[in-house]
Design a protein around this motif. Structure first.
Motif, mmCIF file in Angstrom:
data_model
loop_
_atom_site.group_PDB
_atom_site.id
_atom_site.type_symbol
_atom_site.label_atom_id
_atom_site.label_comp_id
_atom_site.label_asym_id
_atom_site.label_seq_id
_atom_site.Cartn_x
_atom_site.Cartn_y
_atom_site.Cartn_z
ATOM 1 N N PHE A 133 0.804 -1.221 0.000
ATOM 2 C CA PHE A 133 0.000 0.000 0.000
ATOM 3 C C PHE A 133 0.840 1.276 0.000
ATOM 4 O O PHE A 133 0.292 2.376 0.051
ATOM 5 C CB PHE A 133 -0.932 0.022 1.220
ATOM 6 N N LYS A 158 -7.192 1.955 -3.082
ATOM 7 C CA LYS A 158 -6.402 0.730 -3.176
ATOM 8 C C LYS A 158 -7.093 -0.485 -2.550
ATOM 9 O O LYS A 158 -7.724 -0.396 -1.509
ATOM 10 C CB LYS A 158 -5.039 0.940 -2.537
ATOM 11 N N GLN A 170 -1.598 -5.842 -5.148
ATOM 12 C CA GLN A 170 -2.637 -4.872 -5.438
ATOM 13 C C GLN A 170 -3.540 -5.362 -6.576
ATOM 14 O O GLN A 170 -3.056 -5.889 -7.581
ATOM 15 C CB GLN A 170 -2.037 -3.523 -5.820
ATOM 16 N N SER A 173 -8.195 -1.520 -9.133
ATOM 17 C CA SER A 173 -9.340 -0.980 -8.393
ATOM 18 C C SER A 173 -10.235 -0.127 -9.285
ATOM 19 O O SER A 173 -9.742 0.678 -10.076
ATOM 20 C CB SER A 173 -8.851 -0.132 -7.221
#
Length: 349
Positions: A133, A158, A170, A173
């Motif tokens: 992150f 995120k 990740q 998104s």
């Protein structure tokens, strides 16, 4: 929800206080010895028919076939007295959320500055090697037993997933730069649902690929929970609003929340009480409300947080209590969601 590694065995007939309590063969003899061996995270299992005269202060069960008698019980202690973790590992950064994986026997907690940590006992925590992150806050995390993954959400839109709580990847998104506030999972629907600011909500069947839904409102969506009994997701939001859905994709606004327009930051479901609890408030007011259907809500008679907002709430089935946390380091617990008692030593102030 307890694996054998999280259980201390107690045999009041042939046990021995010198044993470890790690198996029936190593069962302890007295309840007080079992409590010591159980520490802060383990349940006690009684493996023979017996009469216990001790005051029960730990989650305790009897093996099938036993007919045991407990003289007295108090489940206040596990949520009334709190101890700071030995190595929380977050430094001065805020910790926002924590969840448990029964499959991995591991807690994962998330916090400010992109930090994620894991622990097998709730006391000793290790920071994740690749939290992914950056410096963005991570505010919520959930585990899917069916998919065997954690999903965490946070600032800057995120979303990340992990099979072990240590290495995180990740996802792509759909939220853009809008901060996410919470995520929930339905085992029966096989669906993650995440909520964010600007009324945004999205769903995912694998925790990796996400689809954005129509905006629900012009304010922030703060909390989300799944009720397996009612088979609905429940979202809590700004302005005292709540929304529910049977499929996690189309939503209906609750008829009334009795939240007086205050923000509702968190929500959870108690299967044993068949009740949602939602918590929130503002600068000078606390708010706790409950509902048996997600549509109509009642304000708690004694929320016990004074003028501090309530930030999060969870149901603990092993001890039959809700536990809520809020401003000024306050912790409170309730067996019905209506009458709340402030913890004697919350240890957070």
């Amino acid at each position: 929800g307890y694996a054998d590694s999280n259980i201390v065995f107690l045999n009041t007939s042939t046990g021995n206080d010198a044993n470890t309590g790690a198996s029936i063969a190593q069962a302890l003899l007295t309840y007080s010895a079992a409590v010591t061996a159980a520490g802060t995270t383990k349940k006690i299992r009684l493996v023979n028919s017996a009469t216990l005269t001790s005051n029960i202060t730990k989650p305790t069960e009897a093996t099938i076939g036993t007919t045991s008698t407990i003289a007295s019980a108090s489940m206040t202690a596990p949520v009334n007295v709190w101890t700071q973790a030995g190595t929380p590992s977050f430094g001065a950064d805020t910790v926002f959320d924590v969840c448990w994986s029964p499959k991995l026997s591991k807690y994962v907690s998330v916090g400010a500055s992109g930090k994620i940590a894991y622990s097998s006992d709730g006391n000793i925590w290790t920071q994740a090697a690749t939290p992914s992150f950056g410096s963005d806050d991570v505010v919520s995390v959930r585990w899917s037993q069916k998919l065997s993954i954690f999903v965490a959400v946070g600032e800057s839109g995120k979303i990340a997933y992990s099979a072990d709580g240590n290495a995180w990847t990740q996802s792509v998104s759909p939220f853009g730069s809008t901060a996410l506030n919470d995520v929930a999972y339905s085992e029966s629907l096989g669906l993650f649902v995440a909520v964010a600011g600007l009324g945004k909500v999205a769903h995912s069947e694998d925790g990796i690929s996400w689809e954005l839904q129509p905006t629900l409102m012009d304010g922030s969506l703060f909390g989300i929970a799944w009720s397996p009994d009612l088979a609905i997701f429940l979202i809590t939001a700004e302005y005292g609003k709540a929304y529910y859905s049977e499929n996690g994709k189309s939503w209906t606004e609750s008829t009334t929340t009795n939240a007086s327009g205050e923000s509702l930051f968190s929500v959870c479901w108690s299967q044993e009480l068949s009740k949602f609890i939602a918590v929130g408030g503002g600068d000078v007011v606390c708010m706790i409300i409950y509902s048996s259907d997600g549509d109509t809500w009642t304000a708690a008679a004694t929320p016990s947080f004074g003028t501090s907002a309530v930030r999060d709430v969870e149901w603990i089935p092993e001890i039959g209590k809700f536990v809520a946390v809020g401003g000024a380091g306050l912790v409170s617990y309730s067996s019905d969601g209506d009458t709340w008692t402030a913890a004697g030593t919350p240890s957070l102030d």
